[in-house]
Design an enzyme around this catalytic site. Structure first.
Site, PDB file in Angstrom:
ATOM      1  CB  SER A 335      -0.928   0.007   1.207  1.00  0.00           C
ATOM      2  OG  SER A 335      -1.778  -1.110   1.133  1.00  0.00           O
ATOM      3  CG  HIS A 378     -12.826   1.701   2.933  1.00  0.00           C
ATOM      4  ND1 HIS A 378     -12.163   0.714   2.240  1.00  0.00           N
ATOM      5  CD2 HIS A 378     -12.171   1.855   4.113  1.00  0.00           C
ATOM      6  CE1 HIS A 378     -11.141   0.293   2.959  1.00  0.00           C
ATOM      7  NE2 HIS A 378     -11.128   0.962   4.122  1.00  0.00           N
ATOM      8  CB  CYS A 391     -10.085   2.751   0.198  1.00  0.00           C
ATOM      9  SG  CYS A 391     -11.373   2.024  -0.837  1.00  0.00           S
TER      10      CYS A 391
END
Lengths: 632, 376
Positions: A335, A378, A391
């Site tokens: 991420s 989300h 997300c």
């Protein structure tokens, strides 16, 4: 013939005797020829040696006369940025044997082996290695004597003829194995190294840097050898010192490293024996403050050549201690790559600050379903929330829209997929895939679905912790890509500064791209300071920080999917990544932590970064506390 | 007993004496340099002074009687020397693994040195007594071979191969000079070769073989056996044309040269005086030997001639072997350069030999009648 005159006087010699005597006299004359023959040979030989070859022998006589003995220079010290000594020299006491001074080497070694607690065959091996050298040249039998052994040998020197104690400068590591990978170690120069160097500086047996800065800065650290030339006799005894040239000590190398910070980083990694890397960098200069890789190397093992047992243990260690993981190991960015996707999306105009996507927990693309880490989804997210809550669906959408090559373009601009040019060996460049790259490498067309994985940092992407740290620094400093550097200054023995740190700008974002960075930073601050941020564990009271967690999939195995994370075998667990900067208002420092198989950036990597940040800001935080206490 | 008349001075060999003095002078000069600085005890040059004085006394003693007396005293001398050689094996002082010296208190006698001169006298005596017109048949050589073999073996077991071989050299020189039959040459030659082969495989010690071998490749092992020869060559070669100057030779003074005042004395001379100095020295030295041959030719009888020839051969071969060794043509054999190398026994023996030469020269006109007139 005057010679024969006296014969007339010899009246009583018979005729026969007379004739025989005459015959003998002629024979004497004949032997004169033999005499002339040898005299001629001797004169010719004398002429050949003295006149014909005279100059040659004269120079050989000169060489005979003068023995030059090298005096090892003290190697340069290595300091941290605050002048704390990391590596200096200390005398090491070695036992040497002068073979020609001992007439019973066998017996001597037997007695010595007891004192040195070393097998006789080991000592003999040392002597055999030196067989080709002249007998007055000392052979080193054992290095680094203990004080007890030294004292024993000195007091009993009569019992060990031919044995001498040699004092040799050796390295002393004030902080043990801290920063071992980057400092490196010394070893005896190898045959190939000897052949490679064109200078006549080195001799067999010299110690040279074998790794890290000891190797890379060898020329500065080594200094200049001094020498004693003395007249010697054939017995090898020095009669008189002719000239003495003092050795020039090596230059002092001051690192940009902050050893206290390094220590905090390494000790935090030691908790739970984490394997991985920690990098901390000044965002506005590129100075490296921490460059740690664990498990640490044990430098003492390398001194005087590492044993094959230790070496194979290092090779077999599943945590790969030999690799400097900060720059020689590559990980999927996970991420942490989402900042690249965000920047690409903003710069390409695919998204704006307020663009929202709906996250139902997954996205269908082609005939496959791409999940968000949060299965429940989300809901509607904007960029700031997408970063802070990481997300995946948001970034699938952005990645889909900008395409793989735009992602690669911005990854490159943020320093990924290329070497940072840090001054350390074997740096990996990482991997940022493009369509062209895949075609070339695999001969297959790029699949759009792969872009989705790429957008959240999975797939072919590979980065080094150092690159991640540099990327964070670029985001934090407003778009300047500085080369990470390790050397603060190089100073010679007289105090002349030969080299001092200057920031090296390797690249810069364009103005229209820079303006998006604040937005991304905002999201990153929310990661830590926000109520729902993924790295709240990294929060430091009193300092606003920005950062991003990441977890990099090692394998995608169905059989482990249903397992709890703790039950997955170590080597199949995800890598945990965390990269951050602080203070958020005016960033100074970027810290990146990679914990191999640490599962979650937030839980295992972030606390390490927090510890480093706490240490870095310790003084300011203390001042703040005092101020708070003083002002009502 | 002493016969001193004016002919003593008239016929005295002043040429030989001058040559001898020149050689001894240069030897003394060289010794001073080669042993500088003295290591304590009596300095060698001072010892050399005493030895020269003893030698002078010896020469005076030798020339005081007719050399013919030596023929009479030959066997007593022979037996005394053999006894000394035997003694050295039992009570001798050893140095470097060999027993060569007998301590006489004031002097370390090396009996193998006078034994060489004794050998000359013995052979001269034998060959002068027996004259064979067509050369000696082999059976006539049995006696001199045995006479030679006894000291040869005694010295070989010391062990001192170099000196022992000198006896063979003297024997061959004097025997060939005395003239042999062809058959004798062949038998002697073949048995000599056979002995050498047997000796190489059964008698020679490994270190002796190694000496011969290192001669062939001296550079291979420059700190070992070949080292001495190599250092000697460097010393001689570095002398160049004019030398490095007296007392300035580094090879000698820094102890690179082994045995620099004894066997390798001439290396020191060559290094310090160069080709010029070496040429001068050798010219004087060899002229002295040529003069010795002249003395032999002028001898009044066979014994005198053989005696003078033998003395010249003795000095000559030692000199040639020593010089060829120093110049790198022969292995290190431990043969001194007579008169030049430091060593009391060798010096005294050689001086006595010179005395014999002078004796022969001085009495070249003397007959039985003049001898008698002298006694009056």
């Amino acid at each position: 013939m005057i010679k024969w005159n006296f014969l007339k006087e010899l009246g009583d010699i018979s005729e026969h005797d007379q004739a025989a005597l005459d015959g003998l006299r002629k024979r004497v004359l004949g032997t004169g020829v033999v005499l002339v023959f040898f005299v001629t040979i001797i004169f010719l030989r004398l002429w050949f040696l003295q006149i014909h070859k005279g100059e040659e022998y004269k120079s050989r006589a000169e060489n005979n006369r003068v023995r030059i003995r090298e005096v090892a220079p003290p190697r340069g010290d290595i300091l941290d940025r605050n002048g704390k000594e990391l590596v200096t020299n200390q005398p090491s006491f070695n036992v040497v044997l002068v073979r020609e001074d001992s007439n019973d080497i066998d017996g001597l070694l037997k007695r010595l082996s007891v004192v040195l607690k070393e097998d006789v065959s080991v000592l003999w091996e040392r002597i055999r290695e030196a067989e080709s050298k002249q007998r007055h040249i000392p052979v080193r039998l054992k290095e680094n004597l203990s004080w007890d052994t030294l004292a024993y040998l000195e007091t009993h020197n009569k019992a060990f003829p031919g044995i001498r104690i040699e004092v040799f400068p050796s390295r002393f590591y004030h902080y043990g194995d801290m920063a071992a990978h980057l400092i490196g170690y010394l070893g005896e120069i190898s045959k190939s190294e000897l052949e490679e160097t064109n200078t006549d500086f080195y001799r067999g047996g010299d110690l040279v840097g074998k790794m890290g800065l000891e190797k890379l800065r060898e020329k500065e650290l080594r200094g200049e050898k001094g020498n004693n030339s003395s007249e010697v006799n054939a017995l090898g005894f020095e009669q008189q010192l002719l000239t003495h040239v003092e050795p020039v000590p090596g230059n002092e190398v001051r690192l940009t490293l902050d050893i206290d910070l390094q220590q905090v980083a390494e000790e935090s990694m030691d908790v739970d024996e984490k394997s991985g890397a920690v990098v901390a960098m000044e965002v506005k200069t590129g100075r490296l403050l921490v460059l740690a890789s664990t498990p640490r190397l044990h430098l003492a093992d390398f001194e005087g050549g590492i044993s094959s047992k230790n070496w194979s243990a290092l090779l077999d260690n599943p945590k790969h201690p030999l690799i400097n993981k900060a720059l020689q190991a590559m990980y999927p960015p996970g991420s942490t790559y989402k900042m690249v996707t965000a920047l690409a999306g903003l710069a390409k105009g695919v998204i704006t600050k307020d663009t929202t996507f709906f996250c139902p927990g997954h996205i269908d693309f082609g005939n496959r379903q791409y999940n968000c880490w949060k299965h429940g989804g989300h809901g509607t997210v904007n960029l700031k929330r997408a970063i802070s809550e990481s997300c995946d669906v948001y970034f699938y959408q952005v990645g889909m829209r900008v395409g793989v090559d735009a992602l690669a373009e911005y990854a490159n601009k943020l320093g990924l997929g290329r070497k940072t040019q840090v001054e350390l060996e074997n740096e990996k460049s990482g991997l940022i895939p493009t369509k062209e790259w895949k075609k070339k490498k695999y001969g297959v067309k790029w699949q759009d679905g792969e872009t989705l994985s790429l957008a959240i940092g999975q797939g072919f992407n590979l980065v080094t912790p150092l690159q991640l740290c540099q990327m964070t620094a670029i985001l934090a400093n407003g778009g300047k890509r500085y080369v990470p550097q390790l050397i603060e200054s190089v100073t010679d023995a007289d105090g002349n500064v030969l080299e001092s740190f200057t920031p090296k700008l390797a690249g810069e974002l364009q103005e229209n791209e820079k303006k998006y960075l604040a937005l991304i930073r905002e999201g990153m601050v929310e990661v830590i300071q926000g109520a729902r941020g993924t790295a709240r564990a990294a929060r430091v009271e009193g300092i606003n920080m920005g950062g991003k967690t990441g977890s990099a999939q090692v394998v995608r195995l169905e059989q482990y999917k249903h397992l709890k994370e703790e039950d997955i075998p170590y080597k199949y667990r995800d890598h945990a990544l965390f990269t951050c900067f602080a203070p958020a208002e005016d960033p100074e420092i970027a810290v990146t932590v990679v914990v191999e198989h640490g599962l979650h950036g937030g839980s295992s990597a972030a606390p390490v970064a927090k510890a480093v940040m706490q240490k870095y800001f310790a003084n300011r935080l203390a001042v703040d506390q005092i101020r708070k206490a003083v002002t009502p | 007993m002493f016969c001193v008349d004016r002919r003593f001075f008239m016929n005295f060999d002043w040429v030989l004496l001058s040559l001898l003095l020149m050689v001894c002078g240069m030897a003394f000069l060289n010794l001073y340099s080669a042993t500088y600085p003295p290591l304590g005890g009596m300095p060698p040059y001072l010892k050399q002074c005493y030895l020269l004085l003893m030698g002078a006394a010896g020469i005076i003693f030798v020339i005081s009687f007719d050399y013919k007396e030596l023929q009479l005293w030959n066997y007593p001398i022979y037996i005394v020397v053999i006894v000394l050689l035997a003694l050295v094996i039992f009570v001798g002082n050893s140095a470097g693994g060999a027993q060569r010296w007998i301590n006489l208190g004031f002097f370390q006698l090396q009996p193998s040195e006078p034994a060489k001169l004794m050998m000359v006298i013995t052979l001269a005596s034998y060959y002068s007594r027996k004259d064979v017109a067509n050369g000696y048949p082999i059976q006539d050589l049995i006696t001199p071979i045995i006479l030679m073999a006894v000291p040869f073996i005694l010295i070989l077991i010391q062990p001192d191969l170099g000196t022992a071989l000198m006896f063979v050299v003297i024997f061959v020189s004097m025997t060939v000079f005395a003239k042999l039959r062809w058959s004798s040459y062949i038998i002697l030659g073949l048995s000599g070769i056979a002995l050498a082969v047997v000796g190489w495989f059964f008698v020679l010690k490994p270190y002796q073989k190694q000496r011969v071998e290192t001669l062939l490749h001296p550079v291979k092992d420059s700190m070992g056996e070949g080292y001495q020869i190599l250092q000697s060559k460097i010393a001689v070669g570095s002398g160049g044309l004019f030398g490095r100057g007296y007392m300035e030779g580094t090879q000698g003074h820094l102890h690179f040269l082994p045995e620099r005042h004894t066997d390798f004395a001439f290396s020191v001379w060559s290094e310090e005086w160069g080709f010029t100095g070496s040429f001068f020295f050798l010219a004087v030295y060899f002229f002295m030997l040529f003069w010795g041959l002249h003395v032999a030719m002028s001898a009044r009888d066979r014994f005198g001639l053989f005696l003078a020839f033998g003395v010249v051969a003795l000095i000559f071969w030692q000199a040639v072997i020593n010089l060829l060794m120093i110049l790198g043509f022969l292995p290190v054999v431990g043969i001194p350069l007579p008169l030049f190398s430091y060593g009391g026994s060798s010096l005294l023996t050689t001086l006595l030999g010179m005395g014999i030469l002078m004796n022969v020269r001085m009495r070249r006109f003397q007959t039985e009648s003049t001898l008698k007139s002298c006694d009056l």
